[in-house]
Design an enzyme around this catalytic site. Structure first.
Site, short mmCIF file in Angstrom:
data_model
loop_
_atom_site.label_atom_id
_atom_site.label_comp_id
_atom_site.label_asym_id
_atom_site.label_seq_id
_atom_site.Cartn_x
_atom_site.Cartn_y
_atom_site.Cartn_z
N CYS A 120 0.81 -1.23 0.00
CA CYS A 120 0.00 0.00 0.00
C CYS A 120 0.84 1.27 0.00
CB CYS A 120 -0.96 -0.01 1.19
SG CYS A 120 -2.14 -1.38 1.13
N HIS A 261 -3.45 6.90 2.17
CA HIS A 261 -3.83 5.60 1.64
C HIS A 261 -5.21 5.25 2.17
CE1 HIS A 261 -3.98 1.44 0.64
NE2 HIS A 261 -3.91 1.04 1.90
N ASN A 291 -9.99 -0.45 -1.00
CA ASN A 291 -8.53 -0.39 -0.92
C ASN A 291 -7.94 -0.95 -2.21
OD1 ASN A 291 -5.80 -0.66 -0.40
ND2 ASN A 291 -6.05 -1.65 1.58
#
Length: 336
Positions: A120, A261, A291
């Site tokens: 990520c 993020h 995500n």
């Protein structure tokens, strides 16, 4: 002039392109697949839907689609690109790198490139690598892409992970800043390898090569200790953000756009509260995309632009925490 004597060239983002596949996977869809509910998912993650590729669509395809939009926005040809850096944990294949495939599909003849695997944090890590090529004077046009097809490594029978992830890509063009433009200011990156056991894909590498056993045990899917990841992310996203602001003599209230993020709404909210950010400075689009791993930050940049919350001269803070564990923050002035 020797390399050592070269003055530092400031880098800036000069274009942004994003792409998500059209097919949606909503919470209502997931209710039919696993034991979960829209209410449960929204309360714990803030995710309402995610975009999922059709069969046969790879990470490089999403990356190229985003890159073409960025290049068109800037009005330059693919052959003008000198380097391509792709942040991803879902490469089309183990080798060649996704950057090689993107270079070929884009037609960026003469460009070189490589992939960055930081989960990520992949986009902010790739971004900083690109910034350094501009800073050194080695290149004047670097394409940085964050792209992942997370649906390719998700077990849709595992309700703890299948609710979280989606597919997408975002690309930015890096170029030298003009006189008077601040561009990129600073970065703080960290890793804590002891966290690797908490979020990983155990099968497919040199330790556990693909076999009937690894497939039968579901080792080619994402495995996550959600509690451990959540605790680390809440703490480190705030700590790294505080560190970069303090050492550059800024406070949270100075930040015009905080682009984190998009892993979990509770992590984002906790970080914003701890930093003392203005409420309208916190950019959130996790409800729409879930995500998307390395793609979340450029997708959130695009959301901020579309909402009129990202303007030239704004002080922007990027922050991410990912598997590894990896941590990355970047401070910059928006340039267009």
């Amino acid at each position: 002039m020797s390399q050592a004597a070269r003055p530092l060239v400031r880098a800036k983002i000069s274009a942004l392109g994003t792409y998500v596949p059209p097919r949606l996977l909503t919470n209502a869809d997931l209710e039919k697949m696993v034991e979960t509910s829209d209410k449960w998912i929204m309360e714990r993650t803030g995710i309402r839907q995610r975009h999922i590729v059709d069969k046969g669509v790879a990470t490089s395809d999403l990356a190229v689609a985003a890159a073409k939009i960025a290049l068109a926005q800037r009005g330059i040809a693919p052959t003008d690109i000198e380097a391509i850096i792709v942040g991803t944990v879902t490469p089309d294949m183990m080798f060649p790198s996704t950057a090689c495939l993107v270079q070929d599909k884009l037609g960026s003849k003469g460009a070189w490139g490589f992939d960055v695997s930081a989960a990520c944090s992949g986009f902010v890590y790739a971004l900083q690598a690109g910034v350094q090529f501009i800073h050194s004077g080695a290149h004047k046009k670097v394409l940085v892409i964050g792209a992942d097809v997370m649906s390719s490594i998700i077990d849709y029978k595992d309700r703890t992970t299948c609710i979280i992830f989606g597919d997408g890509a975002g690309a930015v063009l890096l170029e030298p800043a003009a006189d008077g433009e601040e561009g990129f200011i600073d970065f703080v990156h960290e890793v804590d390898g002891s966290g690797g056991v908490s979020l990983n894909m155990p099968g497919g590498g040199s330790l556990k090569p693909p076999s009937h056993e690894t497939v039968d045990k579901g080792m080619h899917y994402v495995h996550q200790d959600g509690q451990a990841v959540f605790k680390f992310a809440v703490r480190k996203m705030a700590e790294a953000s505080e560190k970069i602001l303090t050492r550059n003599n800024f406070k949270g209230s100075d930040v015009d756009a905080f682009i984190p993020h998009q892993a979990n709404l509770r992590i984002i909210s906790a970080t914003g509260d701890r930093l003392g950010l203005k409420k309208d400075a916190v950019i959130v689009n996790i409800d729409e995309f879930g995500n998307t791993t390395a793609a979340t930050i450029p997708l959130a940049m695009q959301t901020a632009r579309e909402q009129g919350r990202l303007k030239k001269g704004d002080l922007v803070l990027l922050a991410a925490v990912g598997a590894g564990f990896t941590v990355g923050t970047t401070l910059l002035r928006w340039s267009f």
